[in-house]
Design a protein around this motif. Structure first.
Motif, PDB file in Angstrom:
ATOM      1  N   PHE A 516       0.862  -1.189   0.000  1.00  0.00           N
ATOM      2  CA  PHE A 516       0.000   0.000   0.000  1.00  0.00           C
ATOM      3  C   PHE A 516       0.897   1.238   0.000  1.00  0.00           C
ATOM      4  N   SER A 517       1.711   1.362  -1.069  1.00  0.00           N
ATOM      5  CA  SER A 517       2.762   2.376  -1.082  1.00  0.00           C
ATOM      6  C   SER A 517       2.305   3.720  -1.631  1.00  0.00           C
ATOM      7  N   ASP A 518       1.304   3.703  -2.481  1.00  0.00           N
ATOM      8  CA  ASP A 518       0.786   4.965  -2.999  1.00  0.00           C
ATOM      9  C   ASP A 518       0.225   5.777  -1.825  1.00  0.00           C
ATOM     10  N   VAL A 519       0.443   7.096  -1.834  1.00  0.00           N
ATOM     11  CA  VAL A 519      -0.001   7.886  -0.676  1.00  0.00           C
ATOM     12  C   VAL A 519      -1.498   7.763  -0.406  1.00  0.00           C
ATOM     13  N   GLU A 520      -2.274   7.597  -1.483  1.00  0.00           N
ATOM     14  CA  GLU A 520      -3.723   7.454  -1.269  1.00  0.00           C
ATOM     15  C   GLU A 520      -4.036   6.112  -0.600  1.00  0.00           C
ATOM     16  N   HIS A 521      -3.276   5.069  -0.994  1.00  0.00           N
ATOM     17  CA  HIS A 521      -3.464   3.768  -0.336  1.00  0.00           C
ATOM     18  C   HIS A 521      -2.947   3.807   1.094  1.00  0.00           C
ATOM     19  N   LEU A 522      -1.796   4.464   1.257  1.00  0.00           N
ATOM     20  CA  LEU A 522      -1.210   4.599   2.593  1.00  0.00           C
ATOM     21  C   LEU A 522      -2.223   5.231   3.547  1.00  0.00           C
ATOM     22  N   LYS A 523      -2.907   6.256   3.053  1.00  0.00           N
ATOM     23  CA  LYS A 523      -3.901   6.950   3.886  1.00  0.00           C
ATOM     24  C   LYS A 523      -5.016   6.005   4.305  1.00  0.00           C
ATOM     25  N   ARG A 524      -5.570   5.262   3.320  1.00  0.00           N
ATOM     26  CA  ARG A 524      -6.709   4.389   3.634  1.00  0.00           C
ATOM     27  C   ARG A 524      -6.294   3.206   4.493  1.00  0.00           C
ATOM     28  N   TYR A 525      -5.067   2.709   4.270  1.00  0.00           N
ATOM     29  CA  TYR A 525      -4.647   1.502   4.974  1.00  0.00           C
ATOM     30  C   TYR A 525      -4.271   1.803   6.422  1.00  0.00           C
ATOM     31  N   THR A 526      -3.597   2.940   6.624  1.00  0.00           N
ATOM     32  CA  THR A 526      -3.115   3.234   7.977  1.00  0.00           C
ATOM     33  C   THR A 526      -3.973   4.268   8.701  1.00  0.00           C
ATOM     34  N   THR A 527      -4.875   4.938   7.986  1.00  0.00           N
ATOM     35  CA  THR A 527      -5.662   6.093   8.460  1.00  0.00           C
ATOM     36  C   THR A 527      -4.792   7.343   8.651  1.00  0.00           C
ATOM     37  N   ALA A 543       4.573  10.778   4.036  1.00  0.00           N
ATOM     38  CA  ALA A 543       4.980  10.640   2.624  1.00  0.00           C
ATOM     39  C   ALA A 543       6.494  10.541   2.509  1.00  0.00           C
ATOM     40  N   ALA A 544       7.204  11.319   3.334  1.00  0.00           N
ATOM     41  CA  ALA A 544       8.663  11.317   3.278  1.00  0.00           C
ATOM     42  C   ALA A 544       9.226   9.962   3.723  1.00  0.00           C
ATOM     43  N   ILE A 545       8.603   9.376   4.758  1.00  0.00           N
ATOM     44  CA  ILE A 545       9.057   8.056   5.217  1.00  0.00           C
ATOM     45  C   ILE A 545       8.771   7.010   4.138  1.00  0.00           C
ATOM     46  N   MET A 546       7.615   7.125   3.510  1.00  0.00           N
ATOM     47  CA  MET A 546       7.291   6.199   2.420  1.00  0.00           C
ATOM     48  C   MET A 546       8.272   6.375   1.262  1.00  0.00           C
ATOM     49  N   ALA A 547       8.645   7.629   0.995  1.00  0.00           N
ATOM     50  CA  ALA A 547       9.592   7.896  -0.096  1.00  0.00           C
ATOM     51  C   ALA A 547      10.933   7.222   0.185  1.00  0.00           C
ATOM     52  N   GLU A 548      11.375   7.290   1.439  1.00  0.00           N
ATOM     53  CA  GLU A 548      12.627   6.616   1.805  1.00  0.00           C
ATOM     54  C   GLU A 548      12.513   5.114   1.574  1.00  0.00           C
ATOM     55  N   LEU A 549      11.340   4.550   1.885  1.00  0.00           N
ATOM     56  CA  LEU A 549      11.144   3.101   1.751  1.00  0.00           C
ATOM     57  C   LEU A 549      11.101   2.669   0.289  1.00  0.00           C
ATOM     58  N   THR A 550      10.476   3.475  -0.549  1.00  0.00           N
ATOM     59  CA  THR A 550      10.333   3.085  -1.957  1.00  0.00           C
ATOM     60  C   THR A 550      11.530   3.522  -2.783  1.00  0.00           C
ATOM     61  N   GLY A 551      12.337   4.432  -2.237  1.00  0.00           N
ATOM     62  CA  GLY A 551      13.460   4.949  -2.992  1.00  0.00           C
ATOM     63  C   GLY A 551      13.065   6.027  -3.981  1.00  0.00           C
ATOM     64  N   GLN A 552      11.777   6.386  -3.955  1.00  0.00           N
ATOM     65  CA  GLN A 552      11.323   7.483  -4.828  1.00  0.00           C
ATOM     66  C   GLN A 552      11.596   8.812  -4.148  1.00  0.00           C
ATOM     67  N   SER A 553      11.549   9.893  -4.925  1.00  0.00           N
ATOM     68  CA  SER A 553      11.652  11.216  -4.305  1.00  0.00           C
ATOM     69  C   SER A 553      10.327  11.537  -3.609  1.00  0.00           C
ATOM     70  N   ILE A 554      10.375  12.506  -2.696  1.00  0.00           N
ATOM     71  CA  ILE A 554       9.126  12.924  -2.032  1.00  0.00           C
ATOM     72  C   ILE A 554       8.201  13.555  -3.061  1.00  0.00           C
ATOM     73  N   GLU A 555       8.795  14.286  -4.000  1.00  0.00           N
ATOM     74  CA  GLU A 555       7.994  14.927  -5.036  1.00  0.00           C
ATOM     75  C   GLU A 555       7.204  13.880  -5.822  1.00  0.00           C
ATOM     76  N   ALA A 556       7.897  12.773  -6.184  1.00  0.00           N
ATOM     77  CA  ALA A 556       7.222  11.722  -6.949  1.00  0.00           C
ATOM     78  C   ALA A 556       6.211  10.983  -6.072  1.00  0.00           C
ATOM     79  N   THR A 557       6.504  10.892  -4.782  1.00  0.00           N
ATOM     80  CA  THR A 557       5.569  10.224  -3.861  1.00  0.00           C
ATOM     81  C   THR A 557       4.287  11.039  -3.747  1.00  0.00           C
ATOM     82  N   GLY A 558       4.463  12.349  -3.676  1.00  0.00           N
ATOM     83  CA  GLY A 558       3.306  13.238  -3.708  1.00  0.00           C
ATOM     84  C   GLY A 558       2.527  13.283  -2.421  1.00  0.00           C
ATOM     85  N   GLN A 559       1.376  13.939  -2.487  1.00  0.00           N
ATOM     86  CA  GLN A 559       0.522  14.102  -1.322  1.00  0.00           C
ATOM     87  C   GLN A 559      -0.899  13.721  -1.695  1.00  0.00           C
ATOM     88  N   THR A 560      -1.684  13.362  -0.698  1.00  0.00           N
ATOM     89  CA  THR A 560      -3.082  13.036  -0.966  1.00  0.00           C
ATOM     90  C   THR A 560      -3.823  14.301  -1.393  1.00  0.00           C
TER      91      THR A 560
END
Lengths: 975, 90
Positions: A516-527, A543-560
């Protein structure tokens, strides 16, 4: 008391309030949070899932933790942020989500069981048996993980809705917003300056900076005073602009009386404003974000900017020994300000390497806080510095992970923000047309930058209106904001990302692990980022912690996606005055007050109130009244208010041709002085509406419609006139309200009316289906000889203002005949007895053929719906036909909504032979009768059939008969 | 949402009744056949981008309007009275 000197509170007055039953004191200018902190109360709530003890994290509307119930009774309000609730005399506040008390919460056990409550736990844990969910699991979870409660008592206060127009809306009254409003206001623009705070100034009130020759708070006060004196500026404190809508429309809620025990007499609690502004400036500042480290959620740990705000604005330091943990220069200000106020600053833990050290303070570079201690409030922190761990005894810790421009409004239209490496945050890209961001909201963090960008935006707004708006900026600091991002400190325990929803770094990792790595999924899965604060402090961290985990930039990870409202808006404000009796307006006919004085029972039809029946003394059951009204009408005469039927004047040299195209039957042949029943179809061939239309002159017609469809028919006629046949010379106007109209029906109808009408209305003078413009004692009126009841009947219309007089005159004239006034129920009984279709039969899926009116549809002309009414399936020989239904045993009561089944047929969809549409008790016949649509009905007269209602469990044997139960030859009508 | 009525000027959306696609403006002849009628009554394109639809200024002048708007950006590109359209019968 931990009050220090200074601050923007009025110490000359003391306000007493309670929290969890204990009495406290505060001052005007205090929020509930500042007053409680001043009384050394750090513990203000329990967390959502783990019931962890929590205190304030922030000093503003972004607060995730300090949610309380305020007030009692109908005014009780859950989930109020203590950080924005102003203290007033007698305020009562209670903590939430704890039992039996805030300091001892039985469900604190959840914290020990945290491994069972990880992200997505309820998706995994409460899977089966499925039926346990609704009855068992959900109620338990809701009770355990709730927020505040409502009393379910009605809110006693009024809420308003209002509309405002301005050249320029400025959202936020910090340095950028004040400067923008000053620049535009001085140039004479119509400016609205709205701020959610009760004190204008934003961060100027929370800092110890200078603007011009004044302290920052003093400058804000001077600016507000100047704005208040400008004639074209409207200041709106306590007003949250919560949404940006299309075309320069902004939604705002003004908390008119939330700071008072109760609204002042004649005032509302809140007003919902719809603000129209072609140009708007978003000066909404920035929101500080925390750093995730183990046990970073204890009461006493707060954002560094909040700690500073409590000290500077509210003269409160929530601790004796304070430390600051920051990754940027702004956080250091907290240490400097507190030390200047004489507070013991134990250490500044600065995660950045190198750089200058603060003088006179223990400033650790390249350090981090790795853990904290203190069960109900912070007692110490563990610091790691150059590989060495050290425990410091502190009772307050200010944390700054940086500042996020407050994008809320700018990004509501789904424009994606840009990433700025310089401030390690998202900055607004392009927003909705007419809206620009300035100051900290645009990522410009210095006071000078805020003032400058605010003024520039206001000047541009003025120029867009062809006006000049020169400005001179007061001197202000322009210090750089240096940040080296640090999101989460590696730890062994739990580090909170979203404190409101108890989402930790571990939960983000779990979401990543489970894809559930997409920020929208992250939101629904973890609240993460849900509930009242919508993740204002925690979202970017997650989002920044998720970006570190996926290796993507925060910009690419984005926000809900950002959506309105920015902060919660009460349902009371959204509903405004539309509640209870005022939910929608009622339309009253001219005879309403007379009918009410006679004890009439009313029913809502469309927006009208119509007389349903009119009980006489001694009648206790509605049927007694209705039966009497029907029998008396058929025996002598009855009067019924039919004002509510739609009336449309149709005039023009092509009026006849127009009617021919909107009605399925022929109207061109209608003679002057005659009425005709008309059937209106939809373009798809279904019957739309019916009514009579009278021809008053060569080019003048009066159409009537059903009550419910009056507005819709008029709209469709305008469509036909403007869109389909603009070449026709025809004009229409609705005259429904212009005429009061009464039906006078029964064998004595003519005798009664002749007493009032000046002209001869004998059968020769006004034959069946005739109409005439007449006078009643010289007053102009219209008389139509039409009948819905099947009796000799007339409808008489007078200008609406004479309606009350006419009903009284009709009743008086009818006295000698024993005339009754009847309501919609008796009207319904008589129309079913006569076999006339009404709303139940005109259900939008029925054709004229279904209704037994197939012959009315003329194929000799083009009219709306005629072509498609001829579709193969719609003209099937054995299709549904309108029939009459009577019980074989007259004592049997059929049920409304029943279906028809052949004798011996199983109750299946395939065997369904149609259904009963209208059911009434006919006092004339002495048993129930009904109309219905029966498959191949016209050829089944006399057949015995089962009338089955599976829901009610009834089955009645009935006979199919003609729908004309009385006077099938129409002799009464023509009498 | 705001619409500019050619007669009444810039007005709030709530004064208008929305009636769907302008497809219904072209009413087939009675003998045009099932396909043409089906097309007019039931088939709609749902473009992401510029679209034209019909609005009725019900709480205003009573004009039926063709509104050109962008379903993605929500921009209103043009509003015109149906009766004023080029080629409309006079």
């Amino acid at each position: 008391m931990t009050r220090i000197a200074g601050g923007l509170i009025d110490r000359s007055r003391t306000l007493t309030f309670t929290f969890d039953g204990q009495s406290f004191q505060g001052h005007p200018g205090d929020t509930l949070a500042s007053a409680l902190l001043a009384a050394d109360v750090r513990l203000m709530g329990r967390s959502f899932k783990y019931h962890r003890p929590r205190g304030v994290l922030t000093s503003g509307s972004e607060e995730p933790n300090a949610l309380v119930e305020v007030r009692t009774g109908g005014r009780q309000e859950p989930n109020t942020r203590a950080t924005v609730q102003e203290v007033f005399e007698g305020l009562t506040a209670r903590s939430q989500n704890r039992w039996p008390s805030l300091s001892f919460d039985a469900l604190g056990i959840n914290d020990r069981l945290n491994s069972f409550f990880a992200a997505g736990f309820y998706y995994k844990t409460f899977m089966w048996p499925a039926k346990f969910w609704e009855k068992l699991y959900e109620p338990i979870i809701r009770r355990a993980a709730g927020l505040g409660a409502l009393t379910r008592e009605a809110d006693p206060d009024a809420y308003d809705k209002g509309f405002l127009h301005a050249d320029l809306l400025v959202v936020g009254a910090g340095p950028a917003g004040l400067m923008a409003a000053l620049t535009a206001g001085r140039a004479g623009l119509r400016v609205i300056l709205a701020d959610e705070d009760f004190l204008l100034g934003g961060r100027l009130n929370a800092e110890s900076l200078a603007v011009g020759e004044q302290g920052s708070a003093d400058w804000a006060r001077s600016a507000a005073a100047e704005l208040a004196a400008l004639p074209t500026v409207r200041l709106m404190p306590r007003t949250t602009v919560f949404g940006v809508f299309d075309h320069g429309i902004y939604g705002a809620v003004e908390r008119v009386s939330d700071h008072l025990p109760a609204p002042v007499q004649g005032q509302v609690r809140q007003t919902l404003w719809r603000i129209y502004a072609p140009q708007a400036i978003m000066a909404t500042g920035a929101i500080e974000r925390p750093i995730a480290f183990d046990n970073n959620d204890r009461p006493g740990v707060m954002l560094a900017g909040a700690l500073r705000a409590y000290a500077n604005r509210w003269a409160v330091v929530p601790g004796q020994r304070v430390a600051v943990f920051a990754n940027n220069d702004d956080g250091l200000r907290t240490a400097v300000d507190l030390q200047a106020k004489g507070v013991d600053v134990v250490a500044v833990i600065d995660s950045r390497e190198g750089g200058a050290l603060l003088p006179g303070i223990r400033h650790l570079r390249g350090a981090s806080v790795v853990d904290t201690s203190g069960r109900l409030g912070l007692t110490g922190i563990t610091v790691e510095h150059r590989g060495r761990r050290e425990t410091l005894a502190v009772d307050a810790l200010g944390v700054s992970g940086g500042w996020n421009p407050n994008l809320g409004l700018m990004q509501q239209h789904r424009a994606r923000p840009d990433w700025s490496d310089e401030i390690a945050a998202f900055v607004p890209a392009r927003g909705p047309k007419g809206l620009v961001a300035v100051g900290a909201a645009a990522g410009v963090f210095s006071t000078h930058g805020a003032l400058r960008t605010g003024a520039e935006a206001a000047r541009a707004a003025a120029e867009a209106l062809g006006r000049q708006a020169p400005y001179a900026l007061p001197k202000a600091e322009d210090a750089p904001y240096r940040i080296a991002p640090l999101w989460a400190v590696k730890g062994a325990s739990r580090a909170w990302v979203d404190q409101q929803n108890d989402v930790t770094v571990k939960d983000v990792k779990l979401a990543h692990q489970e894809a559930f790595s997409d920020v929208e999924h992250l939101k629904r899965y973890t609240t993460l980022g849900m509930a009242t604060d919508q993740g204002k402090t925690g979202n970017l961290l997650g989002a920044a912690i998720m970006a570190e985990l996926t290796g993507q930039s925060i910009e690419a990870t984005g926000q809900t996606t950002y959506r309105p409202p920015f902060t919660p808006v009460s349902l009371g404000a959204l509903g405004g005055r539309s509640k209870g009796r005022d939910f929608k307006p009622f339309r009253l006919t001219p005879s309403h007050h007379w009918a009410k004085s006679q004890g009439a029972v009313f029913v809502e039809v469309g927006m009208w109130l119509r007389t349903q029946w009119l009980p006489k003394a001694g009648e206790t059951e509605w049927r007694q009244s209705v039966d009497r009204e029907v029998l008396a009408t058929r025996a002598s005469v009855g009067i019924c208010d039919v004002t509510t039927l739609g009336k449309i004047d149709v005039q023009g040299t092509d009026a006849a041709a127009f009617l021919d195209r909107v009605y399925a039957n022929n109207f061109a042949s209608l003679a002057i002085g005659k009425c005709r029943y008309g059937l209106m179809l939809r373009e798809d061939g279904m019957v739309y509406d019916d009514g009579t239309t009278a021809r008053l002159g060569p080019n003048e017609y009066v159409m009537t419609t059903t009550t419910a469809n009056a507005v819709l028919v008029f709209r469709n006629l305008e469509y036909a006139r403007q869109v389909l046949w603009p070449d026709l010379d025809v004009q229409i106007i609705s005259t429904t309200e212009a005429w009061a109209q009464y039906s006078v029906a029964g064998p004595n109808a003519r005798k009664l009316l002749q007493k009032l009408v000046d002209q001869d209305i004998s059968d020769a003078g006004l034959p069946y289906m005739g109409c005439a413009e007449i006078t009643i004692g010289g007053l102009r009126a219209r008389l139509f000889r039409i009948s819905f009841s099947g009796e000799l009947a007339y409808e008489i219309a007078v200008p609406a203002r004479y309606g009350d007089g006419l009903i009284r005159a009709l009743v008086a004239a009818g006295e000698e005949f024993g005339a009754v006034v009847y309501g919609t129920e008796a009207l319904g009984v008589m129309r079913v007895e006569k076999g006339h279709v009404a709303g139940n039969e005109l259900n939008g899926t029925s054709t004229a053929l279904n209704m037994g009116l197939g012959k009315m549809v003329s194929r000799k002309k083009e009219a709306i719906g005629v072509t498609l009414s001829g579709r193969e399936a719609l003209v099937a020989e054995d299709g549904l036909r309108l029939v009459g239904v009577k019980p074989v045993n007259p004592a049997d009561a059929m049920k409304a909504g029943s279906h028809f089944l052949k004798i011996g047929a199983a109750p299946t969809v395939e065997n369904d032979d149609g259904w009963l549409t209208s059911l009434v008790y006919s006092p004339h016949l002495g048993h129930y009768i009904a109309l219905g649509y029966l498959r191949d009905g016209a050829r089944r007269m006399g057949e015995k059939i089962r009338v089955v209602n599976l829901l009610a469990g009834t089955e009645i044997m009935a006979e199919i008969v003609s729908p004309h139960f009385i006077d099938p030859q129409g002799e009464r009508l023509r009498g | 949402m705001r619409l500019t009525c050619p007669l009444c000027g810039d007005r709030d959306r709530r004064e208008f009744y929305y009636s769907g696609s302008e497809d219904t403006l072209t009413r087939p002849a009675p003998d045009a056949g099932d396909a043409a009628w089906d097309d007019m009554l039931y088939l709609r394109t749902n473009p992401a981008g510029v679209t034209k639809d019909l609005w009725y200024h019900e709480s205003g002048c009573g004009s039926w309007l063709v509104v050109t708007r962008n379903t993605v950006t929500h921009e209103i590109l043009a509003t015109e009275r149906v009766a004023d359209r080029k080629g409309a019968p006079k």
